[in-house]
Write a protein that holds these residues in place. Structure first.
Motif, mmCIF file in Angstrom:
data_model
loop_
_atom_site.group_PDB
_atom_site.id
_atom_site.type_symbol
_atom_site.label_atom_id
_atom_site.label_comp_id
_atom_site.label_asym_id
_atom_site.label_seq_id
_atom_site.Cartn_x
_atom_site.Cartn_y
_atom_site.Cartn_z
ATOM 1 N N GLN A 103 0.825 -1.205 0.000
ATOM 2 C CA GLN A 103 0.000 0.000 0.000
ATOM 3 C C GLN A 103 0.864 1.261 0.000
ATOM 4 O O GLN A 103 0.660 2.186 -0.778
ATOM 5 C CB GLN A 103 -0.888 -0.026 1.256
ATOM 6 C CG GLN A 103 -1.913 1.080 1.324
ATOM 7 C CD GLN A 103 -2.927 0.962 0.200
ATOM 8 O OE1 GLN A 103 -3.274 -0.139 -0.224
ATOM 9 N NE2 GLN A 103 -3.368 2.089 -0.302
ATOM 10 N N MET A 104 1.870 1.246 0.882
ATOM 11 C CA MET A 104 2.755 2.406 0.952
ATOM 12 C C MET A 104 3.579 2.531 -0.323
ATOM 13 O O MET A 104 3.856 3.639 -0.788
ATOM 14 C CB MET A 104 3.683 2.301 2.176
ATOM 15 C CG MET A 104 4.415 3.597 2.477
ATOM 16 S SD MET A 104 5.844 3.376 3.560
ATOM 17 C CE MET A 104 5.085 3.495 5.150
ATOM 18 N N ILE A 147 2.632 1.804 -3.340
ATOM 19 C CA ILE A 147 1.793 2.416 -4.377
ATOM 20 C C ILE A 147 1.682 3.919 -4.146
ATOM 21 O O ILE A 147 1.803 4.730 -5.068
ATOM 22 C CB ILE A 147 0.393 1.758 -4.385
ATOM 23 C CG1 ILE A 147 0.497 0.358 -4.996
ATOM 24 C CG2 ILE A 147 -0.598 2.612 -5.169
ATOM 25 C CD1 ILE A 147 -0.795 -0.412 -5.001
ATOM 26 N N GLU A 148 1.488 4.302 -2.872
ATOM 27 C CA GLU A 148 1.356 5.736 -2.594
ATOM 28 C C GLU A 148 2.671 6.471 -2.823
ATOM 29 O O GLU A 148 2.690 7.576 -3.360
ATOM 30 C CB GLU A 148 0.842 5.945 -1.170
ATOM 31 C CG GLU A 148 -0.621 5.587 -1.113
ATOM 32 C CD GLU A 148 -1.196 5.595 0.288
ATOM 33 O OE1 GLU A 148 -0.556 6.154 1.192
ATOM 34 O OE2 GLU A 148 -2.292 5.045 0.458
#
Lengths: 256, 120
Positions: B58-59, B61-62
């Motif tokens: 998730q991190m 991708i961000e």
């Protein structure tokens, strides 16, 4: 007219001051990728501030100001004093550690997200347009900061402890977001500003949701600090403006 | 018989340093490395654009969004942890790729194309 100008300045000042605060991380972020993330958020906020200042300056100039000294986005950002700034106290609080910065961003983005959703339907077309444009950015700020609060709150013992400390530092400034200033009340019935009473329970619900996922307690019965929206600030704002305004005040009219 | 299979990783990252979740220390240096692929517009394929560090997908991708798409470079992001990319070894390049060098007949350059056919 004056109330609308003050309200627009309030929206602008919130974004400018928090943007300026976040920008202090530039080159100092915990890792390169997060340095860029927080700086991007800064730029988004300063972009919002510019839109609001441009609108405020056009309103001020319509109202009638000496022609040789018309208001501009620059004069509003660089040449007003502390007492003229209408940002919430939350936005001017120091960065502290990374946990404190992301918690401040989370409180603010959650508020701004709900606020701009309402302002999209503002009777004032310009404010509505800026809200529509900013909402996508704010959605990302909210997602990013929520994840960080969960990551740190539910992380290691140290990150949890630091986040608790950040809540201690910042919670007392969160209530002001929902206390309408005198100028907000004046234009509330015109359908321009949003009704903060409606935002507050939604904000609390969302914060509770994220806090419970982050294994953090929601503080109760905390005395709420207010005054920023009416120009009564903590000592922090003076330092921010000293840095922000130094160039324009030392070299008036200086341009890049 | 003891056969040792040597593993190669993209960018020659040693196995013991590439897997962030395998060794869990709490410093930023232990965030694993991720490879980032960006699709610049619909219909095109994802292209490798670089790598970055992140604690989880998730991190990653961000971070990729902030690092690699701030100038409108993309409409879609893929991330994959670098340790899952297997690569050819530089010293094997000879046997793998050089044999193709003198086989120019594998290129379709020996056909006479009709004038009407462009873009070949």
């Amino acid at each position: 007219m004056n109330a609308l100008i003050n309200y627009t300045l309030h929206l602008a000042d919130n974004s400018l001051i928090l943007g300026q605060r976040n920008s202090e991380w530039c080159g100092h972020g915990p890792v390169l990728e997060q340095d860029i993330a927080i700086t991007n958020i800064s730029l988004d906020l300063i972009g919002q501030a510019r839109n609001f200042y441009q609108y405020a300056s056009s309103l001020i100039n319509q109202r009638g100001k000496p022609l040789n000294n018309p208001a501009s986005e620059d004069s509003l950002a660089y040449l007003r004093t502390e007492r003229e700034f209408k940002n919430c106290l939350l936005t001017e609080q120091p960065n502290g550690d990374w946990g404190q910065t992301v918690l401040r961003q989370f409180f603010f983005s959650q508020y701004q997200y709900l606020l701009f959703q309402q302002l999209q339907n503002s009777k004032d077309e310009q404010i509505a347009a800026i809200a529509v444009k900013s909402l996508k950015e704010v959605s990302y700020h909210l997602r990013w900061s929520s994840e960080w609060v969960i990551r740190l709150g539910d992380g290691t013992e140290e990150s949890h402890r630091r986040t608790l400390k950040a809540i201690d530092e910042l919670w007392m400034y969160s209530g002001e977001l929902f206390q309408p200033a005198s100028y907000e009340l004046l234009i509330l019935n015109e359908g321009i500003a949003s009704d903060l009473d409606l935002l507050k329970p939604k904000w609390e619900e969302k914060v509770k949701e994220i806090f419970s996922e982050a294994n953090l307690p929601v503080p109760e019965n905390v005395f709420i600090q207010t005054g920023g929206k009416e120009g009564r600030h903590t000592e922090q704002l003076g330092y921010i403006l000293a840095e922000l305004q130094f160039m324009q005040r030392t070299y008036p009219g200086n341009e890049w | 018989m003891n056969i040792q299979i040597k593993k190669y990783f993209y960018g020659d990252i040693p196995d013991d340093k590439s897997g962030g979740n395998i060794i869990s220390k709490e410093t930023k240096n232990d965030w694993p490395l991720w490879e980032i692929f960006i699709r610049s517009k619909q219909g095109l394929d994802h292209k490798h654009v670089g790598s970055l560090h992140a604690a989880d997908a998730q991190m990653a991708i961000e971070n990729a969004r902030d690092v690699y798409t701030r100038r409108m470079e993309g409409v879609s992001i893929w991330v994959v942890q670098s340790k899952y990319i297997h690569a050819t070894a530089p010293e094997e390049a000879g046997e793998l790729f050089e044999p193709a060098e003198d086989k120019i007949y594998r290129h379709p350059t020996f056909y006479k194309l009709p004038d009407e056919v462009n873009q070949m």
